[in-house]
Design a protein around this motif. Structure first.
Motif, PDB file in Angstrom:
ATOM      1  N   SER A  46      65.419  38.004  63.204  1.00 11.64           N
ATOM      2  CA  SER A  46      66.265  38.734  62.255  1.00 11.64           C
ATOM      3  C   SER A  46      66.698  40.072  62.823  1.00 11.64           C
ATOM      4  CB  SER A  46      65.512  38.942  60.932  1.00 11.64           C
ATOM      5  OG  SER A  46      65.231  37.714  60.310  1.00 11.64           O
ATOM      6  N   PHE A  49      69.292  39.421  65.612  1.00  9.43           N
ATOM      7  CA  PHE A  49      70.575  39.007  65.059  1.00  9.43           C
ATOM      8  C   PHE A  49      71.272  40.160  64.353  1.00  9.43           C
ATOM      9  CE2 PHE A  49      70.828  34.141  64.782  1.00  9.43           C
ATOM     10  CZ  PHE A  49      70.208  34.018  66.013  1.00  9.43           C
ATOM     11  N   ARG A  50      70.506  41.016  63.739  1.00  7.30           N
ATOM     12  CA  ARG A  50      71.092  42.179  63.063  1.00  7.30           C
ATOM     13  C   ARG A  50      71.798  43.088  64.054  1.00  7.30           C
ATOM     14  NH1 ARG A  50      69.431  47.391  61.596  1.00  7.30           N
ATOM     15  NH2 ARG A  50      70.339  48.078  59.635  1.00  7.30           N
ATOM     16  N   ALA A  53      74.567  39.859  66.365  1.00  7.71           N
ATOM     17  CA  ALA A  53      75.292  38.701  65.833  1.00  7.71           C
ATOM     18  C   ALA A  53      76.652  39.040  65.228  1.00  7.71           C
ATOM     19  CB  ALA A  53      74.435  37.987  64.790  1.00  7.71           C
ATOM     20  N   PHE A  56      80.031  37.847  66.867  1.00 13.75           N
ATOM     21  CA  PHE A  56      80.222  36.398  66.841  1.00 13.75           C
ATOM     22  C   PHE A  56      80.528  35.903  65.441  1.00 13.75           C
ATOM     23  CE2 PHE A  56      77.242  37.477  70.242  1.00 13.75           C
ATOM     24  CZ  PHE A  56      77.891  36.932  71.349  1.00 13.75           C
ATOM     25  N   MET A  57      79.887  36.496  64.445  1.00 12.56           N
ATOM     26  CA  MET A  57      80.113  36.058  63.075  1.00 12.56           C
ATOM     27  C   MET A  57      81.510  36.428  62.591  1.00 12.56           C
ATOM     28  SD  MET A  57      76.397  36.991  61.401  1.00 12.56           S
ATOM     29  CE  MET A  57      76.898  36.416  59.781  1.00 12.56           C
ATOM     30  N   GLU A  76      76.043  42.367  59.752  1.00 17.49           N
ATOM     31  CA  GLU A  76      74.641  42.545  60.132  1.00 17.49           C
ATOM     32  C   GLU A  76      73.721  42.138  58.985  1.00 17.49           C
ATOM     33  OE1 GLU A  76      74.591  46.625  61.203  1.00 17.49           O
ATOM     34  OE2 GLU A  76      75.251  46.279  63.270  1.00 17.49           O
ATOM     35  N   ALA A  79      73.786  38.316  58.574  1.00 18.75           N
ATOM     36  CA  ALA A  79      72.998  37.620  59.594  1.00 18.75           C
ATOM     37  C   ALA A  79      71.518  37.619  59.235  1.00 18.75           C
ATOM     38  CB  ALA A  79      73.212  38.275  60.963  1.00 18.75           C
ATOM     39  N   PHE A 131      73.917  29.251  59.157  1.00 18.70           N
ATOM     40  CA  PHE A 131      75.150  29.903  59.579  1.00 18.70           C
ATOM     41  C   PHE A 131      76.377  29.025  59.354  1.00 18.70           C
ATOM     42  CE2 PHE A 131      71.960  32.423  61.646  1.00 18.70           C
ATOM     43  CZ  PHE A 131      72.494  33.696  61.672  1.00 18.70           C
TER      44      PHE A 131
END
Length: 411
Positions: A46, A49-50, A53, A56-57, A76, A79, A131
């Protein structure tokens, strides 16, 4: 030559059997810690990814389908919530599967203690699948997480009360002067730390020239609770020990601090607002560490048949000494032994902890500040901490007076 070959085969067979027995024993004894490790891994994922990510998201159409692209902080937070949802579903599914497991002979006992490669793969697939979900599912989970986090905090409080009472009972049980002196010293240290901490709170969060009535109310209420704990504990009817009261007083003061430290940085009564970046990071670190320790403690305490996580009808059976020719019968009896704790409730703890960790990392879905680095800041976080402190006080007082109000019941 034939005898030597036969002897070698027998030795190899015995060695393999011994290895299987050892591995099986290690798996059973370490399963609770392994689940804690998987939960810690989810926190690491987590956090990563925060940080990475968001770019990409922003390119995923079913996530970024807005007319105007949201801020980086929104991605953020999203994610973290998606990883948390995958973790929540993983432990919730295990909890549902384990409902009603009473004996180690139940095939589901093997699922709880074994199959780790498949479980890790399943966990990864669940996190990845999250996701692909539309934002509406994540919004619903975000709302549900606030309630789930509250339940986890209550469980955390119950575990703390269980710990301090067990600690006190153990030292009193020694019935020696040294341990009574140790109880007194630790209690005094906790009370000195409590009132010193309260003085620091007055200095930091009630600056002169500002109308800080709310902060003053929070701190004064914490001090009232500390005095009330001592009065109830030392009352002749209760005849309790001062150690639990002092430890809970210090913990409530800590909760008051975390609540006040979470006040928005623009709030004039927050004396730490100039250092909000460092305070937020420190609060997050302590909060996550407390979460992990709480989950680990619940896992360890679950090994006893008298704890919160244990089914009421699961006494631990003794191990009889049987001759070798009755080994199969002995193994069957071992497998038929009742489980020592509730597997289902055990996994619920991790599900609720997943929600709570998500709220910590996202600041309870409040503004995360510049560059998305400020977390656990905002009035939602303030009131969660303060109300948790008040709930802790209420539960502690209840744990002291309930056995005397209802003497026919077992507490």
């Amino acid at each position: 030559m034939w005898a030597a070959s036969c002897l070698a085969s027998c030795c190899a067979g015995c060695a393999c059997s011994a290895c299987q027995t050892v591995v099986s024993g290690i798996s059973r004894r370490s399963a609770r810690i392994a689940y804690c490790g998987l939960f810690a891994l989810s926190l690491i994922v987590s956090s990563i990814f925060r940080t990475v990510a968001a770019p990409f998201m922003e390119k995923i159409p079913w996530i970024n389908h807005f007319h105007q692209t949201p801020s980086r902080e929104w991605f953020e937070t999203d994610a973290v919530l998606r990883v948390s949802l995958g973790n929540f579903l993983f432990f919730s599914i295990l909890s549902f599967i384990m409902v009603g497991v009473k004996s180690q002979k139940d095939p589901r006992d093997g699922i709880h203690h074994g199959g780790w490669m498949m479980k890790v793969i399943f966990w990864c697939l669940l996190v990845i699948l999250m996701f692909f979900l539309p934002n509406e599912f994540i919004s619903f989970y975000e709302t549900a997480s606030k309630f789930g986090s509250g339940l986890f905090l209550l469980v955390q409080v119950v575990l703390l009360l269980d710990f301090v009472h067990s600690w006190n009972d153990k030292w009193v049980g020694y019935d020696e002067q040294f341990w009574y002196v140790a109880l007194l010293v630790v209690s005094l240290v906790c009370y000195v730390a409590t009132f010193t901490f309260a003085g620091v709170l007055f200095y930091l969060f009630t600056p002169s020239g500002q109308d800080c009535g709310l902060n003053t109310f929070f701190i004064v209420m914490t001090l009232i609770f500390a005095f009330l704990f001592a009065i109830v504990t030392l009352h002749p009817t209760v005849s309790g020990s001062i150690l639990p009261a002092s430890v809970i007083s210090l913990y409530c003061t800590y909760l008051c601090y975390t609540g006040l430290a979470s006040e928005p940085r623009e709030y004039a009564c927050n004396g730490l607002h100039k250092h909000s970046q460092a305070v937020s990071t420190g609060t997050l670190t302590v909060g996550l560490l407390t979460t992990v320790l709480s989950v680990v403690y619940s896992a360890v305490r679950a090994g006893s048949s008298t704890t919160l996580l244990s089914p009421p009808s699961s006494p631990r059976a003794g191990k009889p000494l049987l001759p070798l020719d009755n080994l199969d019968e002995h193994e069957e009896k071992e497998n038929a032994r009742p489980v020592t704790y509730s597997y289902s409730f055990f996994h619920i703890i991790f599900s609720l902890a997943s929600m709570y960790s998500a709220m910590l990392l996202t600041g309870w879905s409040t503004s995360v500040g510049e560059s998305g680095k400020l977390v656990d800041v905002g009035w939602a976080s303030v009131w969660v901490r303060i109300l948790t402190g008040w709930a802790t006080a209420a539960l502690f007082i209840w744990s002291m007076v309930a056995p005397h109000l209802f003497p026919e019941r077992e507490f």
